[in-house]
Write a protein that holds these residues in place. Structure first.
Motif, PDB file in Angstrom:
ATOM      1  N   ASN A  96      -2.446  -6.234   5.556  1.00 33.18           N
ATOM      2  CA  ASN A  96      -2.911  -5.721   6.636  1.00 33.18           C
ATOM      3  C   ASN A  96      -4.422  -5.808   6.830  1.00 33.18           C
ATOM      4  N   ASP A  97      -4.752  -6.650   8.035  1.00 36.35           N
ATOM      5  CA  ASP A  97      -6.193  -6.776   8.060  1.00 36.35           C
ATOM      6  C   ASP A  97      -7.186  -5.596   8.656  1.00 36.35           C
ATOM      7  N   THR A  98      -6.567  -4.736   8.683  1.00 34.31           N
ATOM      8  CA  THR A  98      -7.359  -3.279   9.199  1.00 34.31           C
ATOM      9  C   THR A  98      -7.702  -2.635   7.771  1.00 34.31           C
ATOM     10  N   MET A  99      -7.231  -3.055   6.539  1.00 34.51           N
ATOM     11  CA  MET A  99      -7.440  -2.142   5.436  1.00 34.51           C
ATOM     12  C   MET A  99      -8.679  -2.817   4.668  1.00 34.51           C
ATOM     13  N   SER A 112      -0.497  -2.159  -1.748  1.00 35.71           N
ATOM     14  CA  SER A 112      -1.881  -1.672  -2.411  1.00 35.71           C
ATOM     15  C   SER A 112      -3.060  -1.875  -1.392  1.00 35.71           C
ATOM     16  N   CYS A 113      -2.391  -1.733  -0.199  1.00 34.44           N
ATOM     17  CA  CYS A 113      -3.575  -1.450   0.729  1.00 34.44           C
ATOM     18  C   CYS A 113      -4.143  -0.070   0.649  1.00 34.44           C
ATOM     19  N   ILE A 114      -5.443  -0.184   0.808  1.00 29.48           N
ATOM     20  CA  ILE A 114      -6.328   0.859   0.851  1.00 29.48           C
ATOM     21  C   ILE A 114      -7.080   0.944   2.279  1.00 29.48           C
ATOM     22  N   PRO A 115      -6.911   2.095   2.772  1.00 31.66           N
ATOM     23  CA  PRO A 115      -7.638   2.378   4.253  1.00 31.66           C
ATOM     24  C   PRO A 115      -9.091   2.253   4.019  1.00 31.66           C
ATOM     25  N   ILE A 116      -9.791   1.924   4.904  1.00 35.54           N
ATOM     26  CA  ILE A 116     -11.306   2.028   4.933  1.00 35.54           C
ATOM     27  C   ILE A 116     -11.792   3.351   5.171  1.00 35.54           C
ATOM     28  N   ILE A 117     -12.568   3.708   4.493  1.00 34.64           N
ATOM     29  CA  ILE A 117     -13.285   5.001   4.311  1.00 34.64           C
ATOM     30  C   ILE A 117     -14.853   4.844   4.567  1.00 34.64           C
ATOM     31  N   PHE A 118     -15.249   4.968   5.870  1.00 34.70           N
ATOM     32  CA  PHE A 118     -16.661   4.923   5.841  1.00 34.70           C
ATOM     33  C   PHE A 118     -17.483   5.971   5.482  1.00 34.70           C
TER      34      PHE A 118
END
Length: 172
Positions: A96-99, A112-118
């Motif tokens: 997933n290219d948004t992860m 294993s995808c990890i969400p982006i946390i700013f």
């Protein structure tokens, strides 16, 4: 000369007299070699071409070239002719290219995808966020000083108290 047979003479016709043979001759009255019928695929471009067959039985299967390695990413269960150069290995990762941990080389998602946390990811910054994984430019450097507004040496720019505050002493 030719002997006279009258109305009863039949001319001799040499040929195969077996009605089940490939070269059966309905007019033959004198036996000759018969060729047996061999059923099968007679198309030389088919996967199951039978060079011995002389009667097509409509069983020809087209050649399907593809990856026949069942462990490959692009395994083709319909393929009947292997192209080992077409096989692509399975590469596990986040697809997933948004992860945060997107892997452009991965072709199989492994969960294993990890969400982006700013947030601030600098552990030495005043506002370090241990849950953040992507810097958003919000990091504030630590400024040591007295943070008590009632102290004589109060520093309004300080964000981290360094225990240097001097209390106001009233008297003469």
């Amino acid at each position: 000369g030719v002997p006279y047979c009258g109305d009863y003479c039949t001319p001799g016709v040499v040929g195969c007299m077996d009605s089940l043979a490939l070269n059966y001759n309905v007019f033959a009255n004198m036996p000759d070699t018969c060729i047996p019928k061999i059923f099968g695929c007679t198309n030389p471009l088919a996967f199951n071409y039978n060079s011995a067959a002389n009667v097509d039985d409509s069983t020809c299967v087209p050649i399907i070239i593809g990856c026949m390695d069942s462990t490959a990413f692009n395994f083709n269960p319909s393929a009947n002719t292997n192209d080992p150069f077409a096989c692509v290995p399975v590469i596990l990762g986040c697809t997933n290219d948004t992860m945060f941990n997107y892997n452009p080389a991965a072709n199989t998602d492994d969960g294993s995808c990890i969400p982006i946390i700013f947030g601030c990811i600098d552990s030495t910054a005043f506002n370090y966020d241990p849950n953040a994984n992507t810097n958003n430019g919000s990091c504030v450097p630590v400024v040591l000083g007295c943070t008590n507004p009632s102290a004589i040496n109060y520093n309004p720019l300080a964000n981290t108290d360094d225990s240097s505050c001097i209390g106001i002493i009233y008297g003469c």
